[in-house]
Motif scaffolding. Structure first.
Motif, PDB file in Angstrom:
ATOM      1  N   MET A 139       0.836  -1.189   0.000  1.00  0.00           N
ATOM      2  CA  MET A 139       0.000   0.000   0.000  1.00  0.00           C
ATOM      3  C   MET A 139       0.880   1.251   0.000  1.00  0.00           C
ATOM      4  N   GLU A 140       0.419   2.277  -0.700  1.00  0.00           N
ATOM      5  CA  GLU A 140       1.142   3.546  -0.748  1.00  0.00           C
ATOM      6  C   GLU A 140       0.267   4.647  -0.158  1.00  0.00           C
ATOM      7  N   ILE A 141       0.866   5.484   0.682  1.00  0.00           N
ATOM      8  CA  ILE A 141       0.144   6.588   1.307  1.00  0.00           C
ATOM      9  C   ILE A 141       0.846   7.897   0.947  1.00  0.00           C
ATOM     10  N   LYS A 142       0.063   8.826   0.420  1.00  0.00           N
ATOM     11  CA  LYS A 142       0.610  10.133   0.049  1.00  0.00           C
ATOM     12  C   LYS A 142      -0.162  11.229   0.779  1.00  0.00           C
ATOM     13  N   ASN A 143       0.578  12.081   1.473  1.00  0.00           N
ATOM     14  CA  ASN A 143      -0.025  13.210   2.178  1.00  0.00           C
ATOM     15  C   ASN A 143       0.147  14.484   1.363  1.00  0.00           C
ATOM     16  N   ASN A 144      -0.943  15.231   1.248  1.00  0.00           N
ATOM     17  CA  ASN A 144      -0.916  16.501   0.528  1.00  0.00           C
ATOM     18  C   ASN A 144      -1.753  17.518   1.309  1.00  0.00           C
ATOM     19  N   GLY A 145      -1.134  18.123   2.319  1.00  0.00           N
ATOM     20  CA  GLY A 145      -1.848  19.079   3.137  1.00  0.00           C
ATOM     21  C   GLY A 145      -2.959  18.411   3.932  1.00  0.00           C
ATOM     22  N   LYS A 146      -4.192  18.812   3.657  1.00  0.00           N
ATOM     23  CA  LYS A 146      -5.360  18.288   4.372  1.00  0.00           C
ATOM     24  C   LYS A 146      -5.909  17.023   3.725  1.00  0.00           C
ATOM     25  N   LYS A 147      -5.232  16.497   2.727  1.00  0.00           N
ATOM     26  CA  LYS A 147      -5.724  15.318   2.017  1.00  0.00           C
ATOM     27  C   LYS A 147      -4.705  14.189   2.082  1.00  0.00           C
ATOM     28  N   VAL A 148      -5.202  12.969   2.234  1.00  0.00           N
ATOM     29  CA  VAL A 148      -4.365  11.771   2.252  1.00  0.00           C
ATOM     30  C   VAL A 148      -4.942  10.784   1.244  1.00  0.00           C
ATOM     31  N   THR A 149      -4.074  10.210   0.414  1.00  0.00           N
ATOM     32  CA  THR A 149      -4.513   9.201  -0.547  1.00  0.00           C
ATOM     33  C   THR A 149      -3.851   7.873  -0.226  1.00  0.00           C
ATOM     34  N   LEU A 150      -4.659   6.865  -0.035  1.00  0.00           N
ATOM     35  CA  LEU A 150      -4.198   5.500   0.237  1.00  0.00           C
ATOM     36  C   LEU A 150      -4.569   4.635  -0.953  1.00  0.00           C
ATOM     37  N   ARG A 151      -3.585   3.975  -1.572  1.00  0.00           N
ATOM     38  CA  ARG A 151      -3.897   3.126  -2.717  1.00  0.00           C
ATOM     39  C   ARG A 151      -3.096   1.839  -2.670  1.00  0.00           C
ATOM     40  N   GLN A 152      -3.692   0.815  -3.230  1.00  0.00           N
ATOM     41  CA  GLN A 152      -3.015  -0.475  -3.305  1.00  0.00           C
ATOM     42  C   GLN A 152      -2.114  -0.510  -4.536  1.00  0.00           C
ATOM     43  N   VAL A 153      -0.836  -0.813  -4.314  1.00  0.00           N
ATOM     44  CA  VAL A 153       0.127  -0.872  -5.399  1.00  0.00           C
ATOM     45  C   VAL A 153       0.233  -2.289  -5.964  1.00  0.00           C
ATOM     46  N   GLU A 154       0.161  -3.273  -5.067  1.00  0.00           N
ATOM     47  CA  GLU A 154       0.332  -4.665  -5.490  1.00  0.00           C
ATOM     48  C   GLU A 154      -0.394  -5.587  -4.520  1.00  0.00           C
ATOM     49  N   SER A 155      -0.932  -6.669  -5.074  1.00  0.00           N
ATOM     50  CA  SER A 155      -1.559  -7.707  -4.254  1.00  0.00           C
ATOM     51  C   SER A 155      -1.010  -9.051  -4.696  1.00  0.00           C
ATOM     52  N   VAL A 156      -0.486  -9.817  -3.756  1.00  0.00           N
ATOM     53  CA  VAL A 156       0.169 -11.092  -4.073  1.00  0.00           C
ATOM     54  C   VAL A 156      -0.415 -12.196  -3.202  1.00  0.00           C
ATOM     55  N   ILE A 157      -0.615 -13.370  -3.812  1.00  0.00           N
ATOM     56  CA  ILE A 157      -1.042 -14.546  -3.058  1.00  0.00           C
ATOM     57  C   ILE A 157       0.000 -15.640  -3.245  1.00  0.00           C
ATOM     58  N   GLU A 158       0.496 -16.184  -2.139  1.00  0.00           N
ATOM     59  CA  GLU A 158       1.399 -17.325  -2.171  1.00  0.00           C
ATOM     60  C   GLU A 158       0.736 -18.474  -1.422  1.00  0.00           C
ATOM     61  N   GLY A 159       1.277 -19.678  -1.606  1.00  0.00           N
ATOM     62  CA  GLY A 159       0.729 -20.818  -0.894  1.00  0.00           C
ATOM     63  C   GLY A 159       0.847 -22.111  -1.672  1.00  0.00           C
ATOM     64  N   GLU A 160       0.062 -23.082  -1.288  1.00  0.00           N
ATOM     65  CA  GLU A 160       0.077 -24.400  -1.899  1.00  0.00           C
ATOM     66  C   GLU A 160      -1.363 -24.912  -2.041  1.00  0.00           C
ATOM     67  N   PRO A 161      -1.637 -25.728  -3.096  1.00  0.00           N
ATOM     68  CA  PRO A 161      -0.767 -26.141  -4.201  1.00  0.00           C
ATOM     69  C   PRO A 161      -0.539 -24.996  -5.199  1.00  0.00           C
ATOM     70  N   GLU A 162       0.598 -25.039  -5.861  1.00  0.00           N
ATOM     71  CA  GLU A 162       1.051 -23.931  -6.685  1.00  0.00           C
ATOM     72  C   GLU A 162       0.081 -23.581  -7.812  1.00  0.00           C
ATOM     73  N   LYS A 163      -0.449 -24.585  -8.496  1.00  0.00           N
ATOM     74  CA  LYS A 163      -1.303 -24.303  -9.661  1.00  0.00           C
ATOM     75  C   LYS A 163      -2.580 -23.574  -9.251  1.00  0.00           C
TER      76      LYS A 163
END
Length: 226
Positions: free
Chosen positions: A96-120
């Protein structure tokens, strides 16, 4: 549920193939929540601190700050608790990335990853929800009486793969899915604001009770005064 049997490897692979060969449907949702906060003249400053950022990020097993190319933003990796199902283990994490700009804050998802088993199957689930956008814009408006009006605007877009033989029409899935996500986002926006306000109130109380000159959020050991 207890007693549920795990799929065989052949069944799991067949399900993964069906997902990876599926059609994409889009669900787009938006929500907005507003809250009046008394004695909140420092709320915007709080949201620019690490503690403020952590209050925006939500629950996770582990939160780690990582390098960010944008000098005006900060990035955090969130590792969610491991999820176990019969024959399937998932370990999701997101950046997640957070950017502050005075009275405003923007929170956005940059990447979402899932790991685990079984691989396929894990690869199929990763592909299933790989196209998604999650953003949250938070604005703070200070009032003359020292209170503040804080507003959160959430936007969620998900491009999801569904098997071609899925027994529900695509348009129906997109329409109902978007409505369900919007309803969930509206509730989440209110919960989100309440959580941020509680975190701010807790920090403000701690600062009020702290008679030393150290930083508001410094939690390092303190030497006794002579």
């Amino acid at each position: 549920p207890e007693g549920t049997k795990a799929l065989t490897r052949e069944q799991m692979d067949a399900a993964a193939d069906a997902i990876m060969g599926g059609n994409k449907v889009w669900m787009r949702s938006r929500a907005k929540a507003t809250k009046e906060v008394p004695a909140a003249d420092q709320l915007a400053d709080f949201l620019a601190t690490r503690e403020g950022h952590l209050s925006l990020l939500g629950a996770a097993t582990k939160v780690e700050e990582v390098a960010c190319d944008d000098k005006n933003a900060r990035r955090y990796v969130l590792v969610a608790p491991e999820m176990k199902f019969p024959g399937l283990t998932l370990r999701p994490r997101s950046t997640m990335e957070i950017k502050n700009n005075g009275k405003k804050v923007t929170l956005r998802q940059v990447e979402s990853v899932i790991e685990g088993e079984p691989e396929k199957m894990v690869t199929a689930l990763q592909m299933m929800t790989s196209d998604q956008t999650l953003e949250n814009d938070i604005s703070v408006s200070n009032n003359r009486d020292g209170s503040a009006t804080v507003t959160a605007k959430l936007r969620l877009e998900i491009g999801m793969l569904l098997p071609k033989k899925f027994p529900v029409p695509r348009r129906l899935i997109e329409g109902l899915g978007s409505k369900l996500f919007s309803s969930a986002l509206e509730k989440q926006a209110t919960v989100f604001l309440n959580k941020v306000v509680r975190a701010y109130g807790s920090t403000a109380d701690e600062d009020e009770n702290d008679a030393t000159d150290i930083g508001m959020f410094d939690t390092s050991p303190r030497e006794p005064k002579e």
